[in-house]
Write an enzyme that holds these catalytic residues in place. Structure first.
Site, PDB file in Angstrom:
ATOM      1  CD  GLU A  12      -1.508   9.029   7.051  1.00 40.59           C
ATOM      2  OE1 GLU A  12      -2.004   8.222   7.854  1.00 40.59           O
ATOM      3  OE2 GLU A  12      -0.428   9.611   7.242  1.00 40.59           O
ATOM      4  NE  ARG A  55       6.675   0.886  16.392  1.00 40.64           N
ATOM      5  CZ  ARG A  55       6.389   1.844  15.525  1.00 40.64           C
ATOM      6  NH1 ARG A  55       6.388   1.586  14.239  1.00 40.64           N
ATOM      7  NH2 ARG A  55       6.102   3.052  15.942  1.00 40.64           N
ATOM      8  NE  ARG A  83      -3.496   4.606  12.166  1.00 40.14           N
ATOM      9  CZ  ARG A  83      -2.786   3.492  12.245  1.00 40.14           C
ATOM     10  NH1 ARG A  83      -1.474   3.549  12.306  1.00 40.14           N
ATOM     11  NH2 ARG A  83      -3.372   2.314  12.262  1.00 40.14           N
ATOM     12  NE  ARG A 102       1.102   7.522  16.370  1.00 42.68           N
ATOM     13  CZ  ARG A 102       2.095   6.815  15.988  1.00 42.68           C
ATOM     14  NH1 ARG A 102       2.498   6.927  14.755  1.00 42.68           N
ATOM     15  NH2 ARG A 102       2.720   6.034  16.806  1.00 42.68           N
ATOM     16  CD  GLU A 151      -2.895  -0.980   2.425  1.00 45.34           C
ATOM     17  OE1 GLU A 151      -2.722  -0.100   3.293  1.00 45.34           O
ATOM     18  OE2 GLU A 151      -3.855  -1.770   2.432  1.00 45.34           O
ATOM     19  CE  LYS A 176       8.184   2.315  10.709  1.00 41.34           C
ATOM     20  NZ  LYS A 176       7.992   3.434  11.599  1.00 41.34           N
ATOM     21  CE  LYS A 178       4.798   4.938   7.082  1.00 42.76           C
ATOM     22  NZ  LYS A 178       4.572   6.278   7.597  1.00 42.76           N
ATOM     23  CG  PHE A 194      -4.910   2.561   6.050  1.00 42.66           C
ATOM     24  CD1 PHE A 194      -4.920   1.968   7.301  1.00 42.66           C
ATOM     25  CD2 PHE A 194      -4.456   3.870   5.926  1.00 42.66           C
ATOM     26  CE1 PHE A 194      -4.485   2.667   8.409  1.00 42.66           C
ATOM     27  CE2 PHE A 194      -4.017   4.578   7.039  1.00 42.66           C
ATOM     28  CZ  PHE A 194      -4.036   3.974   8.294  1.00 42.66           C
TER      29      PHE A 194
HETATM   30  P1  ATP Z   1       6.299   7.661  10.965  1.00 44.26           P
HETATM   31  O1  ATP Z   1       7.259   8.187  11.954  1.00 44.26           O
HETATM   32  O2  ATP Z   1       6.883   7.094   9.746  1.00 44.26           O
HETATM   33  O3  ATP Z   1       5.123   8.537  10.704  1.00 44.26           O
HETATM   34  P2  ATP Z   1       4.894   6.218  12.821  1.00 44.26           P
HETATM   35  O4  ATP Z   1       5.726   5.782  13.966  1.00 44.26           O
HETATM   36  O5  ATP Z   1       4.037   7.408  12.986  1.00 44.26           O
HETATM   37  O6  ATP Z   1       5.802   6.408  11.596  1.00 44.26           O
HETATM   38  P3  ATP Z   1       4.567   3.866  11.475  1.00 44.26           P
HETATM   39  O7  ATP Z   1       4.311   2.570  12.132  1.00 44.26           O
HETATM   40  O8  ATP Z   1       5.944   4.086  11.045  1.00 44.26           O
HETATM   41  O9  ATP Z   1       4.050   5.030  12.395  1.00 44.26           O
HETATM   42  O10 ATP Z   1       3.693   4.030  10.201  1.00 44.26           O
HETATM   43  C1  ATP Z   1       2.341   3.985  10.326  1.00 44.26           C
HETATM   44  C2  ATP Z   1       1.780   5.329   9.966  1.00 44.26           C
HETATM   45  O11 ATP Z   1       1.791   5.516   8.560  1.00 44.26           O
HETATM   46  C3  ATP Z   1       0.343   5.343  10.359  1.00 44.26           C
HETATM   47  O12 ATP Z   1       0.203   5.868  11.649  1.00 44.26           O
HETATM   48  C4  ATP Z   1      -0.333   6.182   9.306  1.00 44.26           C
HETATM   49  O13 ATP Z   1      -0.451   7.503   9.754  1.00 44.26           O
HETATM   50  C5  ATP Z   1       0.606   6.175   8.132  1.00 44.26           C
HETATM   51  N1  ATP Z   1       0.101   5.488   6.938  1.00 44.26           N
HETATM   52  C6  ATP Z   1       0.133   5.999   5.695  1.00 44.26           C
HETATM   53  N2  ATP Z   1      -0.346   5.122   4.802  1.00 44.26           N
HETATM   54  C7  ATP Z   1      -0.696   4.015   5.488  1.00 44.26           C
HETATM   55  C8  ATP Z   1      -1.239   2.740   5.117  1.00 44.26           C
HETATM   56  N3  ATP Z   1      -1.472   2.428   3.862  1.00 44.26           N
HETATM   57  N4  ATP Z   1      -1.460   1.834   6.098  1.00 44.26           N
HETATM   58  C9  ATP Z   1      -1.187   2.130   7.385  1.00 44.26           C
HETATM   59  N5  ATP Z   1      -0.673   3.309   7.803  1.00 44.26           N
HETATM   60  C10 ATP Z   1      -0.416   4.241   6.852  1.00 44.26           C
END
Ligand code: ATP
Length: 593
Positions: A308, A425, A260, A276, A253, A431, A255, A348
């Site tokens: 998102e 997690r 979020r 979030r 998917e 990712k 990103k 998503f």
């Molecule tokens: P980052 O610091 O990269 O934002 P994070 O710690 O906030 O990461 P991650 O686990 O790295 O969180 O990535 C998940 C985040 O990516 C989600 O909280 C969401 O906001 C975003 N996101 C974007 N596209 C998607 C997707 N297709 N599926 C899930 N999450 C997605």
């Protein structure tokens, strides 16, 4: 219960420097409360943190420092000049209240002691007051509250009202304490946390634990209108590593780098949007509420969706960057900004549909349910994706996303076990971001727990920050880096301003730092910053996942922890709570990859 009893608890917590003792003090308090005044236990899970409700219920009291000082001065029969002089000297309304109300103020009619029940009711009343005379009404209520307190009670009352307790305790500490108090085992916190992941309300967890015991706690249902802690993605060292973690067909998917959002709609039509951090941000997006009403199938009476939110570029097509979207984060002129910065939601996941919990269904089942309710796909869209068996195709899709300016991809499992794991997690989501292609290892979200004064060009401000990872197992913050690079002049102004109210005079009990790393200033865990680093190393200076290692040349065992090499600050992450920062366990995983 008298407020003085609660105030004694705060004082014990404030003076404690051991994390374990902190939990024991809280546990003892909960146990004795449950024996003597059981109906107060749910209330006290929040008041012990100085809160009046779970974060998702927007428990902000909205009392300005100025109004509070005015009320304290009036309650103490002191002049504003004396009050302001003290404030300038101490910089903390709590200390000012403690000094001004050293002895009980004289009142015409004798006042009764403040009770916890009265405080709770009054704080909720303050929260509900609005309108043009609201300031006067609030001031009167505050004066009468302070007239019932003396010394340290007044200090903690002021801190509760400003919602800044400086005790260094958080929801996770309360879960630990509940596990100790009512199951006799701290390790049972894991079970309580699983319940908290779907029901982030400490009061509900506490009363369910007392009534139903550990066995019953798992039955707390998910509920529309109560946010679910979000599932997060793991990371791998190289894309080829994905196949070791996910077998079978992959869903790759896009990103997107937006915000979020978790969308709740109940059967009466009420829509609530959660960030979030599980804060209610519905008021920020009135446009999204109408898109949802127009574009989601009418058959979906109730639902919980995730997606998102992205700012759209309607002229050129595509998206605008994250900074543009952040302009929608405001309290005034919301409609005007909704027009200026149009948005879309890229869904998503779906966690509930028509009261049916879908979290324990596989990804494929959830995907079908999601597709079935997205009708128009104009502003409520499906996230872009491909399905493939080949990691090489995933890489090609990632390159396409990067070329288009997106953040990367999230690769998701579609297997049997691909459930939605709240608060985890998980390896069902991996990712892969553009940063990972550079020579620099990765970015980390670290918690600022201290600062060192600057020298030369930085004298008068911070020279560097002491940063920590969160050890989820032990609920402690472990130092990993002294960070001086990347602090721009603007940040050197902004960071001290943000941290000023979180400064404490000694190491917070939940922080774990070696003597050699003692900073000039300590902060309770509050601020999260994103940091990029070249490498993770092991050494004797930091406590991140500290463990004993054999020194080959001396043959002796030494305690070593992980540290970051060449760390550089990228940005402040206001969207994350300290407990959402990078886990110490993740650092171990990345270092050993
Ligand atoms: P980052 O610091 O990269 O934002 P994070 O710690 O906030 O990461 P991650 O686990 O790295 O969180 O990535 C998940 C985040 O990516 C989600 O909280 C969401 O906001 C975003 N996101 C974007 N596209 C998607 C997707 N297709 N599926 C899930 N999450 C997605």
């Amino acid at each position: 219960m008298d407020f003085s009893t609660l105030s004694e608890l705060y004082s014990k917590l404030e003076n404690e420097s051991s994390g374990n003792k902190l939990r024991e003090i809280l546990a003892e308090f909960f146990l004795s409360t449950n024996k003597e005044e059981p109906t107060l236990l749910p209330t006290l899970t929040y008041l012990s943190l100085g809160k009046i409700a779970p974060d998702y219920k927007n428990s902000v009291l909205g009392i300005a420092e100025k109004l509070l000082l005015k009320a304290i001065a009036k309650a103490a029969n002191k002049g504003s000049k004396e009050t302001m002089t003290l404030m300038q000297k101490d910089g903390d309304v709590g200390l000012v209240a403690q000094k001004l109300l050293k002895v009980k103020p004289m009142t015409l009619v004798p006042v009764a002691k403040l009770t916890v029940e009265e405080l709770w009711k009054t704080l909720h009343k303050i929260k509900s007051i609005s309108g043009n005379k609201s300031q006067d009404t609030k001031e009167k209520i505050l004066i009468s509250l302070f007239q019932k307190t003396t010394g340290s009670e007044a200090k903690y009352l002021a801190r509760i009202i400003l919602q800044n307790m400086r005790l260094g305790v958080a929801d996770m500490t309360v879960l630990d304490a509940l596990a100790i108090a009512f199951t006799g085992e701290k390790s049972n916190k894991k079970i309580l946390e699983r319940a908290y992941n779907v029901c982030p309300d400490l009061a509900v967890i506490a009363s369910s634990l007392v009534e139903l015991g550990l066995e019953g706690i798992g039955d707390i249902p998910i509920k529309v209108g109560r946010p679910i802690r979000v599932m997060l993605a793991q990371r791998v060292a190289s894309l080829s590593g994905v196949s070791e973690k996910i077998s079978g067909e992959l869903q790759v998917e896009a990103k997107y780098d937006g915000e979020r959002i978790q969308i709740h709609k109940d059967s009466s039509g009420k829509i609530t949007l959660y960030s979030r951090r599980m804060e209610d941000i519905t008021y920020q997006y009135p446009d999204v509420q109408s898109f949802l009403k127009q574009e989601i199938a009418k058959t979906a009476q109730s639902y919980i969706l995730e997606g998102e939110i992205m700012a759209l570029d309607l002229e050129k097509g595509g998206h605008k960057n994250f900074q543009t979207l952040m302009k929608r984060k405001r309290k005034t002129e919301i409609e005007k900004h909704a027009k200026q910065i149009p948005v879309a939601i890229y869904c998503f996941d779906i966690l509930l549909l028509n009261e049916k919990n879908l979290m324990n269904e596989s990804f494929t089942v959830r995907e079908k349910a999601l597709e079935s309710i997205l009708k128009k796909k104009d502003r409520i869209r499906r996230i872009e994706f491909i399905k493939t068996n080949e990691v090489s195709e995933a890489k090609a899709y990632f390159d396409k996303m990067i070329a288009r300016g997106e953040e990367g991809v999230i690769i998701k499992s579609q297997g049997e076990g691909s459930l939605y794991k709240a608060g985890a997690r998980d390896w069902n989501w991996i990712k892969w971001k553009k940063d990972y292609n550079h020579e620099l290892v990765d970015t980390f979200d670290l918690v600022v727990i201290g600062a060192f004064y600057g020298k030369g060009k930085r004298s008068g401000t911070y020279g560097s920050l002491l940063c920590a990872t969160y050890n989820h197992e032990t609920d402690t913050f472990e130092s990993i880096s002294k960070l001086g690079t990347g602090l721009t002049d603007k940040m050197l102004e902004e960071i001290p301003f943000l941290l000023r109210k979180h400064e404490v005079d000694k190491k917070p009990a939940r922080c774990n730092v070696k003597k050699e790393m003692t900073p000039d200033l300590w902060f309770e865990p509050y601020l999260v910053v994103e940091v990029i680093a070249a490498e993770i190393t092991k050494g004797g200076l930091h406590t991140c996942s500290m463990h004993s290692v054999m020194n080959k040349s001396t043959g002796k065992k030494e305690m070593k922890g992980y540290a970051l090499r060449f760390p550089r600050l990228i940005q402040i992450r206001a969207d994350k709570k300290p407990e959402d920062g990078t886990y110490s366990e993740e650092i171990v995983g990345i270092a050993n990859n």
